[in-house]
Write an enzyme that holds these catalytic residues in place. Structure first.
Site, PDB file in Angstrom:
ATOM      1  CB  SER A   1      -0.170  13.868 -15.162  1.00 32.00           C
ATOM      2  OG  SER A   1      -1.282  14.125 -16.001  1.00 32.00           O
TER       3      SER A   1
ATOM      4  CE  LYS B   1      -0.339  11.851 -11.093  1.00 33.26           C
ATOM      5  NZ  LYS B   1       0.590  10.775 -10.680  1.00 33.26           N
TER       6      LYS B   1
ATOM      7  CG  ASP C   1      -1.767   1.226   1.378  1.00 32.37           C
ATOM      8  OD1 ASP C   1      -1.605   2.164   0.566  1.00 32.37           O
ATOM      9  OD2 ASP C   1      -2.610   1.265   2.286  1.00 32.37           O
TER      10      ASP C   1
ATOM     11  CE1 TYR D   1      -3.983  11.664 -11.759  1.00 33.40           C
ATOM     12  CE2 TYR D   1      -3.997  13.369 -13.448  1.00 33.40           C
ATOM     13  CZ  TYR D   1      -3.546  12.149 -12.979  1.00 33.40           C
ATOM     14  OH  TYR D   1      -2.658  11.417 -13.730  1.00 33.40           O
TER      15      TYR D   1
END
Length: 256
Positions: A139, A156, A59, A152
């Site tokens: 990203s 990034k 994890d 998100y």
């Protein structure tokens, strides 16, 4: 002696493609994933084809588990040279609907895990008595913010910033830190994004993926192997004089 790499989130998608490419490049690879079954399947595929891999359940949001995974890879595979902090999740929500729990979840997986991976890798490199390479998944959303992907995108951007600061901190130890910034990749994550966007804007399943892909200069969405090729370079001696960079691999969507 084979070099050793650990790739997080390597049970599927981009992570699996990266692991397979690194094996092709001559690495022994630890397939680290929360899903033990997929990790074992990828490791088995590699070993049956004559490569050398081990599955490691982890994890990535748990610091102790990340350190244990890296140490397991180092001891089992006989060294440690590269970590690819690839694991990540997406969240698709309008900005005003993002909750505290949403932020805690996505930051724990997308940002905390990279911190932990960097720290664990440095410890392993020191035990082995040499430097190494740290490669982080960013990203196109680390270069340009995208609507409905606010949480998100911020994770990034954080990874991109961490890549720069870690590169400065770790250069004296002979450690390089770089990132890769994929665009529209045909993986399960983009299927999720497409489905969630469909719920929000009412467009048919597949239409959002098609529309986002239409802006790609090279005329097609990428496949995981496109991203793996860049990571191969970042893991190789060819990138020894590069550090602190987050490189776009998006077919020409965002120009930086």
């Amino acid at each position: 002696m084979k070099k050793v790499a650990l790739v997080t989130g390597a049970g599927q998608g981009i992570g699996k493609a990266i692991a397979l490419r690194l094996v092709k490049d001559g690495f022994a690879v630890a397939i680290a994933d929360y899903n033990d079954a997929t990790a074992k399947a990828v490791a088995s595929e590699i070993n049956q084809a004559g490569g050398h891999a081990v599955a490691v359940k982890v994890d990535v949001s748990d610091r102790d588990q990340v350190f244990a995974a890296v140490e397991q890879a180092r001891k089992t595979l006989g060294g440690f040279d590269v970590i690819v902090n690839n694991a990540g999740i997406a969240q698709i929500k309008p900005l005003l609907e993002v909750t505290e729990e949403d932020l805690k979840q996505i930051y724990s997986v997308n940002v905390f895990s990279v911190f932990f991976g960097i720290q664990a890798a440095v410890e392993a490199f020191k035990k082995e008595g040499h430097g190494g390479k740290i490669i982080n998944a960013a990203s196109i959303a680390a270069i340009q913010g995208f609507p409905i992907l606010s949480a998100y995108s911020t994770t990034k951007f954080a990874v991109r910033g961490l890549t720069q600061t870690a590169a400065r901190d770790l250069a004296p130890l002979g450690i390089t830190v770089n990132g890769y910034c994929p665009g529209i990749v045909g993986t399960g994550m983009w299927e999720q994004i497409d489905a969630e966007l469909s719920k929000i804007n009412g467009k048919p399943i597949g239409e959002n993926f098609k529309e986002y892909s239409s802006s790609i200069a090279l005329g097609r969405p990428s496949v995981p192997e496109d991203v793996a090729g860049l990571v191969s370079f970042l893991a190789s001696p060819d990138s020894d004089y590069m550090t602190g960079q987050s490189l776009l691999i998006d077919g020409g969507m965002v120009f930086n």
